[in-house]
Structure formats: C-alpha cells, structure tokens
Design a protein around this motif. Structure first.
Motif, PDB file in Angstrom:
ATOM      1  N   LEU A  47       0.817  -1.207   0.000  1.00 36.44           N
ATOM      2  CA  LEU A  47       0.000   0.000   0.000  1.00 36.44           C
ATOM      3  C   LEU A  47       0.859   1.268   0.000  1.00 36.44           C
ATOM      4  O   LEU A  47       0.555   2.244  -0.683  1.00 36.44           O
ATOM      5  N   VAL A  48       1.941   1.257   0.791  1.00 29.60           N
ATOM      6  CA  VAL A  48       2.797   2.433   0.881  1.00 29.60           C
ATOM      7  C   VAL A  48       3.503   2.711  -0.450  1.00 29.60           C
ATOM      8  O   VAL A  48       3.707   3.862  -0.844  1.00 29.60           O
ATOM      9  N   HIS A 177      -4.923   7.979   1.359  1.00 33.11           N
ATOM     10  CA  HIS A 177      -5.595   7.047   2.273  1.00 33.11           C
ATOM     11  C   HIS A 177      -4.962   5.660   2.196  1.00 33.11           C
ATOM     12  O   HIS A 177      -4.833   4.962   3.205  1.00 33.11           O
ATOM     13  N   LEU A 178      -4.557   5.258   0.991  1.00 32.06           N
ATOM     14  CA  LEU A 178      -3.880   3.966   0.856  1.00 32.06           C
ATOM     15  C   LEU A 178      -2.588   3.955   1.662  1.00 32.06           C
ATOM     16  O   LEU A 178      -2.271   2.986   2.355  1.00 32.06           O
ATOM     17  N   ARG A 179      -1.833   5.043   1.577  1.00 35.77           N
ATOM     18  CA  ARG A 179      -0.567   5.113   2.296  1.00 35.77           C
ATOM     19  C   ARG A 179      -0.795   5.161   3.809  1.00 35.77           C
ATOM     20  O   ARG A 179      -0.028   4.570   4.570  1.00 35.77           O
ATOM     21  N   MET A 236      -7.983  -4.145   4.856  1.00 39.47           N
ATOM     22  CA  MET A 236      -7.823  -3.013   5.762  1.00 39.47           C
ATOM     23  C   MET A 236      -8.265  -1.707   5.117  1.00 39.47           C
ATOM     24  O   MET A 236      -8.897  -0.860   5.761  1.00 39.47           O
ATOM     25  N   VAL A 237      -7.932  -1.523   3.844  1.00 37.68           N
ATOM     26  CA  VAL A 237      -8.353  -0.313   3.138  1.00 37.68           C
ATOM     27  C   VAL A 237      -9.881  -0.215   3.131  1.00 37.68           C
ATOM     28  O   VAL A 237     -10.464   0.836   3.454  1.00 37.68           O
TER      29      VAL A 237
END
Length: 320
Positions: A47-48, A177-179, A236-237
C-alpha cells in the motif's frame, strides 16, 4: 447503494482471508503468529509503495494513536487466527457476533449514537445464538476459542472506534488514504515483532507460536506475502473506508453475514481437499438461525429508527 456494495465487499474480502488462513494452517506447514505478521508487512509495503514518486508519510509513524491502533489490531488478529486452531471458520464467524452488541454499546456511550430500543432485542438474539454454539463446544464456555474470540471482538470494536475518530481516516485523496492504511499495517507488524511476550501475557489462553522460532520458514513467508498483498492490505483499506463512510454500527452489522459467507467458502475449499470437510451439526444450524433472526431484527429496527429521526427532522416543530 454504493455504501452497501462497499460494506458487502469488505465482508467478503475478510471472509476470503479467514478461509485462506485456515487453509494455510491445515494444509501447509505455516507458523500462525509469523504468517499473520508477514501478511501485515507485505500488505503494508504494497500500500505504501503503490504511488511511486509520492513522499512516504513518515510523520504517521510517530503518532501515538497509530501505535494504539496497531496494538489493538495485533490482539484482534492473533486471537482470531489462533481460534481457528480450535474451531472452523464458520464457527468463529458465529462467535464473532458478540461484537455487534459491543459496537452498539460503543456507539451509545462513546460516539453518542444510541440505537432504537427495539434493536436491543436483535442484539439479545445474537448473544443467545453465539452462546448456544459456545455452550456445545468441547469444554463449553471455557473452550479456548470462546475466550479468544471474545478478546478478538473487544479489541476489534476498540480499534474500530479509534478508526472512526482518527483524523487521518477522513482523508479524501485515495492515494493518501492507501498510504495511511499501509502505515497502520506496518506499525501493526512492528508491534508483532516487538511485543510477543506482552501478547502472551495479555492473552486469556496460551497462544501458540508467539516465539520467533518459525518466523523465517519458507511456506510461512510465502503465505504472508501472497495473502498480505492480495487480501490483508485490501481488507484493511476497505474496512477503514467502510467505518468512515457508514460508521461502526453499520460496518459491524454488515460483517454479521460473515458466518454464512465463510460457510460457503469453506465448503468450496473442502471440495478441493484444502480444508477438512465441514460437518456442522444441529447446534451450529440453530446458532446460525438465531444469528440470522438477530440480523433481520437489527436491520429492520435501524430502518425504522432512521425513518423516525428523519420524520422528526422534517416536522414543523423541529424546524420552527
């Protein structure tokens, strides 16, 4: 409708992850604790690193609220995964229904959103359904899975409250938001690495594999990579987005269909000899029926309560 799709999609992804976890536990030589940790690591990194060229949000690694969230998620994930050693995924889904009354209490006393009075009847039915199943497990209410699932739900609701109140969960930019979600996953993974003795101390029953002995097993790392990048990260997202959009009550209500999705997925997995064939007796089906009745009662009550509030808001006395 988009909110409904978001909630149902989130529940399906979590169900798929749980069944895949059970497949990893029963069909492969994986370490429960280490596999969960690797899922967080690889899911968080994915994600990061999704948006090349954007700065890594280092500041978020220093926020106490993020570390508090990470600790709660560790306790939630380890407890639920360890419960799968003792019971099937659909049975864990039934026991997880104790989280819905907890969410209603949290919404009432922490978030200031009291449900309609008739909704508590549905919560009572859910508790009876979960208790009926727990009573008939080996060892009854003292079965390790019961204590593990109760612990999992307490920490899950606590982390959901934090997520709804978290200022960074209000971000509208999708990449940011993903990060943010990736940072939470990496912090949670760090807690896994730093605090195994604390987890063993807090747990109501002994949790296997909280040592580092099998941490670098090839099958364990591979399972963590595949499940973390493809399921844990997206789950989680979607969870954080669902909590922000719909609130913890509707989010938990949507996850109440988890036992039934788990049942279908586990039956499918059993056809390919990936998990033991589910052999649910009348106790399970009675519990499932009670859970379904509770879900229906809560859903209808929420609709009536929403219509009543809307009608009061539109009434002449309310606008005067």
């Amino acid at each position: 409708m988009p909110v409904l799709i978001l909630l149902l999609g989130t529940t399906f992804i979590w169900a798929l992850l749980l069944v895949c976890n059970r497949i990893a536990l029963t069909a492969f030589d994986v370490d429960v604790y280490a596999m969960t940790c690797w899922q967080l690591v690889f899911g968080g990194l994915a994600l990061v690193l999704l948006a090349p060229g954007r700065p890594i949000p280092w500041r978020q690694f220093t926020l106490p609220i993020n570390w508090a969230y990470g600790i709660l998620r560790v306790l939630t994930g380890v407890s639920w995964t360890a419960a799968l050693v003792y019971i099937s995924a659909p049975e864990s889904g039934i026991l997880s229904q104790t989280g819905m009354p907890m969410a209603a209490l949290a919404a009432t006393f922490i978030l200031g959103r009291a449900p309609g009075k008739s909704e508590w009847l549905g919560h009572g039915i859910l508790i009876i359904g979960a208790a009926w199943l727990a009573w008939h497990l080996p060892g009854g209410l003292l079965n390790p899975a019961v204590l593990l699932m109760l612990s999992s739900e307490v920490t899950a609701i606590s982390s959901s409250v934090l997520a709804e109140k978290h200022p960074d969960n209000q971000i509208k930019d999708a990449w940011s938001h993903l990060r943010f979600t990736g940072v939470l996953l990496l912090i949670t993974a760090s807690v896994f690495l730093i605090l195994p003795p604390l987890i063993g101390f807090i747990s109501p029953v002994p949790i296997p594999y909280t040592s580092m002995d099998g941490f670098f097993g090839m099958e364990t790392m591979l399972a963590g990579l595949i499940l973390g990048a493809t399921l844990r990260g997206p789950a989680m997202v979607l969870s954080l987005r669902s909590i922000k959009t719909a609130g913890i009550e509707k989010y938990i209500l949507a996850t109440s269909i988890l036992p039934f999705i788990l049942l279908g997925l586990e039956m499918l997995a059993a056809k390919f000899d990936l998990t033991p064939a589910p052999a649910h007796d009348s106790v399970f089906w009675v519990s499932a029926l009670l859970v379904m009745l509770g879900i229906i009662q809560i859903t209808l009550s929420k609709r009536r309560h929403a219509k009543r509030i809307k009608a009061l808001a539109l009434s002449p006395t309310a606008t005067a």
